[in-house]
Design a protein around this motif. Structure first.
Motif, PDB file in Angstrom:
ATOM      1  N   HIS A 110      -4.774  -3.200   4.995  1.00  0.00           N
ATOM      2  CA  HIS A 110      -5.895  -2.859   4.125  1.00  0.00           C
ATOM      3  C   HIS A 110      -7.033  -3.825   4.442  1.00  0.00           C
ATOM      4  CE1 HIS A 110      -7.501  -2.162  -0.208  1.00  0.00           C
ATOM      5  NE2 HIS A 110      -8.150  -1.447   0.692  1.00  0.00           N
ATOM      6  N   ILE A 135      -0.033  -1.942   5.242  1.00  0.00           N
ATOM      7  CA  ILE A 135       0.078  -0.516   4.939  1.00  0.00           C
ATOM      8  C   ILE A 135       1.450  -0.037   5.414  1.00  0.00           C
ATOM      9  CG2 ILE A 135      -0.876   1.775   5.325  1.00  0.00           C
ATOM     10  CD1 ILE A 135      -2.673  -0.054   3.708  1.00  0.00           C
ATOM     11  N   GLU A 144      -9.742  -4.660   3.027  1.00  0.00           N
ATOM     12  CA  GLU A 144     -10.348  -5.440   1.957  1.00  0.00           C
ATOM     13  C   GLU A 144      -9.555  -6.698   1.629  1.00  0.00           C
ATOM     14  OE1 GLU A 144     -11.060  -3.051  -1.437  1.00  0.00           O
ATOM     15  OE2 GLU A 144     -12.517  -1.736  -0.434  1.00  0.00           O
TER      16      GLU A 144
END
Length: 379
Positions: free
Chosen positions: A35, A42, A37
């Protein structure tokens, strides 16, 4: 190496128990999905659509999806009881020359290892038969739920098998070649041949994956908190306006590169020979100096020898005195403990020699005077 399949090779009525192991391995750098951010990993979860929950691997089976979308369950037991002889056997069907196999058909490569001592004899028999015939074996086998085509050949002292695509799985090169007719002149072919000859050959073992090395450098730099290396700026390829000019420039550049490498090797050879020349020039003065010192020593020795001859001309007794004095002096130099005694003896000998020389000279003078007087009287 871990085996991925166990079975046997069917060679007529001969059965060879073997193990199938991978002959190749991948060194590619693999990545994970995250991910962006927060850097979270994942992951893919296996969820049952009907129950809307995650299921374990033990609850997962196989099924065939029909045209209408319905699922037909297929178990491992159903596959193990398939009515084909290649379920657990590599069945050799023919022997053909190796050039009959299209490289487009070649896929994964495997090594066939003899399974147990009883398989050593038939395994060696098949290997030597393939060697002597200069042919390869075409075989059929089942692996990972499907029947495949394979090619058996000798690699060193082992038998390797290349998975082959079925002939109907190789697509025809339609629409790949240029559609318009192109004419190539003999001069262009000659320049192309000259370029190939100039570039020469290469050892495939010297080739390596530069992309993987660059990726590893980037990963190492990021892990150390450093700035990743920047890409090198490569010159944009120019447009080919004249094929002959491009070929001539390519041949010229290849020859200059080759001549530069040969010149570099020659310069290295000359640099290596320079120390030998310096060494020889340094040795020459040493040899000349040695000759000079030898001649000087010879002159000094001759001068030393000449001095005793003059003293010997006076009397024979002086020789014994000079010899005894030189002997006493040499003994005095070699024996430090008895230096004083030897010096005293030498002094006494010298004195005795001198008195003896005087007496001899007087007697010689008297005899000479008597002889001269008798000559005068007789005259």
């Amino acid at each position: 190496m871990r085996s991925i399949w166990n079975g046997a090779i069917s060679f007529g009525l001969v059965s060879i128990p073997i193990k199938l192991v991978n002959a190749t391995e991948s060194h590619a750098v693999s990545f994970r999905q995250i991910h962006t951010e927060d850097g979270g990993r994942i992951r893919y979860r296996k969820v049952c659509e009907l129950e809307d929950r995650e299921v374990t691997q033990a609850e997962i089976g196989k099924a065939y999806e029909d045209a209408d979308g319905s699922m037909i369950p297929i178990t491992d037991e159903d596959l193990s009881q398939l009515p084909i002889p290649t379920a657990r056997t590599i069945e050799i069907v023919a022997f053909v020359p190796e050039d009959r196999i299209d490289p487009l058909q070649m896929g994964s490569a495997y090594y066939l290892a003899a399974s147990g001592a009883p398989a050593a004899k038939p395994y060696t028999l098949l290997r030597e038969a393939l060697k002597r015939s200069n042919r390869v074996a075409i075989a059929k086998f089942a692996l990972r739920g499907r029947e495949r085509l394979g090619m058996l050949r000798v690699v060193g002292d082992a038998i390797a098998m290349h998975g082959l695509l079925w002939p109907d799985e190789v697509r025809a090169p339609e629409g790949v070649a240029p559609e318009s007719g192109v004419t190539v002149r003999d001069q262009e072919l000659d320049l192309a041949d000259a370029l190939m000859d100039t570039l020469g050959e290469i050892d495939l073992d010297d080739l390596h994956d530069e992309y993987r090395e660059a990726v590893e450098e980037v990963v190492a730099a990021k892990a150390a908190g450093e700035r990743p290396p920047e890409a090198r700026e490569e010159a944009a390829p120019g447009k080919v306006l004249d094929l002959m000019a491009a070929l001539e420039n390519s041949v010229r550049a290849a020859r200059e590169s080759r001549d530069g490498e040969e010149a570099g090797q020659a310069e290295e050879a000359e640099v290596r020979s320079l120390p030998q020349r310096k060494t020889s020039s340094r040795r020459a003065p040493k040899e000349t100096g040695g000759k000079k010192s030898t001649s000087t020593a010879a002159k000094k020795t001759a001068a030393k020898r000449a001095e005793p001859k003059k003293s010997t001309a006076k009397s024979g007794t002086a020789r014994s005195s000079s010899t005894s004095s030189s002997t006493s002096s040499s003994r005095a130099a070699s024996a430090s403990a008895s230096a004083k005694k030897t010096a005293a003896k030498g002094t006494a000998k010298k004195a005795a020699g001198r008195s003896t020389a005087k007496e001899t000279a007087k007697s010689t003078g008297r005899s000479t005077a008597k002889k001269t007087a008798s000559r005068r009287r007789s005259a």
